[in-house]
Design a protein around this motif. Structure first.
Motif, PDB file in Angstrom:
ATOM      1  N   ARG A   1     -14.096  11.317   9.066  1.00  0.00           N
ATOM      2  CA  ARG A   1     -13.089  10.767   8.023  1.00  0.00           C
ATOM      3  C   ARG A   1     -12.177  12.169   8.310  1.00  0.00           C
ATOM      4  NH1 ARG A   1     -11.547  12.046   3.019  1.00  0.00           N
ATOM      5  NH2 ARG A   1     -10.410  10.091   1.874  1.00  0.00           N
ATOM      6  N   ASN A   2     -10.942  11.775   8.208  1.00  0.00           N
ATOM      7  CA  ASN A   2      -9.866  12.994   8.229  1.00  0.00           C
ATOM      8  C   ASN A   2      -8.768  12.708   7.301  1.00  0.00           C
ATOM      9  OD1 ASN A   2      -7.723  14.757   9.014  1.00  0.00           O
ATOM     10  ND2 ASN A   2      -7.490  13.836  11.056  1.00  0.00           N
ATOM     11  N   PRO A   3      -9.021  13.611   5.955  1.00  0.00           N
ATOM     12  CA  PRO A   3      -8.090  13.252   5.045  1.00  0.00           C
ATOM     13  C   PRO A   3      -7.014  14.573   5.152  1.00  0.00           C
ATOM     14  CG  PRO A   3     -10.100  15.032   4.394  1.00  0.00           C
ATOM     15  CD  PRO A   3     -10.513  14.269   6.005  1.00  0.00           C
ATOM     16  N   VAL A   4      -6.101  13.898   5.991  1.00  0.00           N
ATOM     17  CA  VAL A   4      -4.776  14.786   6.455  1.00  0.00           C
ATOM     18  C   VAL A   4      -4.238  15.670   5.890  1.00  0.00           C
ATOM     19  CG1 VAL A   4      -4.479  12.975   8.352  1.00  0.00           C
ATOM     20  CG2 VAL A   4      -3.214  12.691   6.180  1.00  0.00           C
ATOM     21  N   PHE A   5      -4.222  15.627   4.509  1.00  0.00           N
ATOM     22  CA  PHE A   5      -3.381  16.681   3.866  1.00  0.00           C
ATOM     23  C   PHE A   5      -4.398  17.939   3.087  1.00  0.00           C
ATOM     24  CE2 PHE A   5      -0.573  12.996   3.048  1.00  0.00           C
ATOM     25  CZ  PHE A   5       0.593  13.407   3.869  1.00  0.00           C
ATOM     26  N   GLU A   6      -5.474  17.912   3.700  1.00  0.00           N
ATOM     27  CA  GLU A   6      -6.433  19.092   3.497  1.00  0.00           C
ATOM     28  C   GLU A   6      -6.082  19.942   4.544  1.00  0.00           C
ATOM     29  OE1 GLU A   6     -10.491  18.124   3.083  1.00  0.00           O
ATOM     30  OE2 GLU A   6     -10.124  16.789   1.282  1.00  0.00           O
TER      31      GLU A   6
ATOM     32  N   THR B   1       0.888  -1.147   0.030  1.00  0.00           N
ATOM     33  CA  THR B   1      -0.061  -0.021  -0.163  1.00  0.00           C
ATOM     34  C   THR B   1       0.940   1.135  -0.153  1.00  0.00           C
ATOM     35  OG1 THR B   1      -1.721   1.093   1.192  1.00  0.00           O
ATOM     36  CG2 THR B   1      -0.216  -0.052   2.484  1.00  0.00           C
ATOM     37  N   THR B   2       0.595   2.145  -0.820  1.00  0.00           N
ATOM     38  CA  THR B   2       1.052   3.575  -0.744  1.00  0.00           C
ATOM     39  C   THR B   2       0.389   4.539   0.258  1.00  0.00           C
ATOM     40  OG1 THR B   2       0.024   4.250  -2.526  1.00  0.00           O
ATOM     41  CG2 THR B   2       1.761   2.979  -3.104  1.00  0.00           C
ATOM     42  N   THR B   3      -0.682   4.261   0.865  1.00  0.00           N
ATOM     43  CA  THR B   3      -1.506   5.088   1.565  1.00  0.00           C
ATOM     44  C   THR B   3      -1.506   4.802   3.077  1.00  0.00           C
ATOM     45  OG1 THR B   3      -3.702   4.054   1.035  1.00  0.00           O
ATOM     46  CG2 THR B   3      -2.997   5.818  -0.364  1.00  0.00           C
TER      47      THR B   3
ATOM     48  N   GLN C   1      -7.855   3.686   0.177  1.00  0.00           N
ATOM     49  CA  GLN C   1      -6.683   3.038  -0.539  1.00  0.00           C
ATOM     50  C   GLN C   1      -6.279   3.964  -1.596  1.00  0.00           C
ATOM     51  OE1 GLN C   1      -8.659  -0.488  -2.610  1.00  0.00           O
ATOM     52  NE2 GLN C   1      -8.860  -1.371  -0.828  1.00  0.00           N
ATOM     53  N   ASN C   2      -6.856   5.338  -1.702  1.00  0.00           N
ATOM     54  CA  ASN C   2      -6.382   6.140  -2.657  1.00  0.00           C
ATOM     55  C   ASN C   2      -5.684   7.438  -2.284  1.00  0.00           C
ATOM     56  OD1 ASN C   2      -7.829   4.581  -4.993  1.00  0.00           O
ATOM     57  ND2 ASN C   2      -9.757   5.303  -4.058  1.00  0.00           N
ATOM     58  N   ASP C   3      -5.965   7.808  -1.006  1.00  0.00           N
ATOM     59  CA  ASP C   3      -5.381   8.804  -0.631  1.00  0.00           C
ATOM     60  C   ASP C   3      -5.157   8.680   1.068  1.00  0.00           C
ATOM     61  OD1 ASP C   3      -7.720   9.156   0.636  1.00  0.00           O
ATOM     62  OD2 ASP C   3      -8.349  11.169  -0.385  1.00  0.00           O
ATOM     63  N   VAL C   4      -4.453   9.599   1.674  1.00  0.00           N
ATOM     64  CA  VAL C   4      -4.345   9.447   3.090  1.00  0.00           C
ATOM     65  C   VAL C   4      -5.477  10.149   3.851  1.00  0.00           C
ATOM     66  CG1 VAL C   4      -2.905   9.733   5.209  1.00  0.00           C
ATOM     67  CG2 VAL C   4      -1.776   9.707   2.788  1.00  0.00           C
ATOM     68  N   GLY C   5      -6.561   8.957   4.056  1.00  0.00           N
ATOM     69  CA  GLY C   5      -7.949   9.476   4.800  1.00  0.00           C
ATOM     70  C   GLY C   5      -7.660   8.398   5.908  1.00  0.00           C
ATOM     71  N   LEU C   6      -7.872   9.326   7.039  1.00  0.00           N
ATOM     72  CA  LEU C   6      -8.092   8.447   8.438  1.00  0.00           C
ATOM     73  C   LEU C   6      -9.549   8.507   8.938  1.00  0.00           C
ATOM     74  CD1 LEU C   6      -5.098   9.991  10.216  1.00  0.00           C
ATOM     75  CD2 LEU C   6      -4.832   7.559   8.821  1.00  0.00           C
ATOM     76  N   MET C   7     -10.026   7.350   9.399  1.00  0.00           N
ATOM     77  CA  MET C   7     -11.103   7.277  10.232  1.00  0.00           C
ATOM     78  C   MET C   7     -10.795   7.379  11.682  1.00  0.00           C
ATOM     79  SD  MET C   7     -13.855   4.202  11.092  1.00  0.00           S
ATOM     80  CE  MET C   7     -12.508   3.233  11.978  1.00  0.00           C
ATOM     81  N   MET C   8     -11.236   8.706  12.416  1.00  0.00           N
ATOM     82  CA  MET C   8     -10.859   9.058  13.716  1.00  0.00           C
ATOM     83  C   MET C   8     -12.059   8.478  14.727  1.00  0.00           C
ATOM     84  SD  MET C   8      -8.165  10.716  12.961  1.00  0.00           S
ATOM     85  CE  MET C   8      -7.682  11.548  14.411  1.00  0.00           C
TER      86      MET C   8
END
Length: 174
Positions: free
Chosen positions: A123-128, A58-60, A95-102
């Protein structure tokens, strides 16, 4: 001594309306809280520990889960006054970006909120720049809490993974 029928079903009430004052609920208010969340992965006493690693392909980081007990402080420095702890976990759920479930309880130890908690889920898309997650409940002074938090990364160390995130919480509570 109280006697109940043998089956109990005839006299059982599954749900009923009650007066909110009977359980101590007063007028609902909206409160704003600002604090800093310190996710420490490095050093001798990390506050975030990987409990499930991601697969190698995985890359994410999809599939990784970290358990946390992070300090909540008034200022951006970890040495600032601690007002509570963020306890829960985050998982890489994209699977497509760095998105965390917090999933976190913000457990407060300061002032009139000492011993009270509210719970974050989202959902926490950390790079936003700004991420928004829901307040879904609470305890103590935050019973029946609802609202939202906005998270903004204050600092992130690429080498260690340590991060400081500013949280602005807008909470409706009694």
């Amino acid at each position: 001594m109280v006697a109940f029928p043998a089956t109990g079903e005839e006299d059982f009430v599954f749900g009923k309306s009650i007066n909110r004052k009977s359980i101590g609920l007063k007028k609902e208010k909206l409160s704003h809280f600002r604090f800093y969340w310190h996710d420490i992965l490095s050093g001798l006493k990390p506050t975030s520990m990987m409990i499930i690693p991601p697969p190698k392909n995985t890359t994410t980081g999809f599939g990784q889960i970290n358990m946390i007990d992070n300090a909540l402080t008034l200022g951006s420095k970890l040495s600032s006054k601690i007002v509570g702890r963020a306890q829960g976990f985050y998982a890489s759920a994209s699977q497509n970006d760095v998105g965390l479930m917090m999933v976190m309880n913000f457990a407060f130890i300061e002032g009139k909120y000492n011993g009270s908690t509210f719970t974050i889920l989202g959902r926490n898309p950390v790079f936003e720049k700004v991420r928004e997650m829901a307040v879904i409940g609470g305890s103590g002074l935050f019973r029946f809490a609802r609202g939202y938090v906005q998270a903004s990364t204050y600092s992130w160390d690429y080498k260690t993974g340590d991060a400081t995130v500013q949280y602005d919480a807008y909470v409706l509570h009694y």
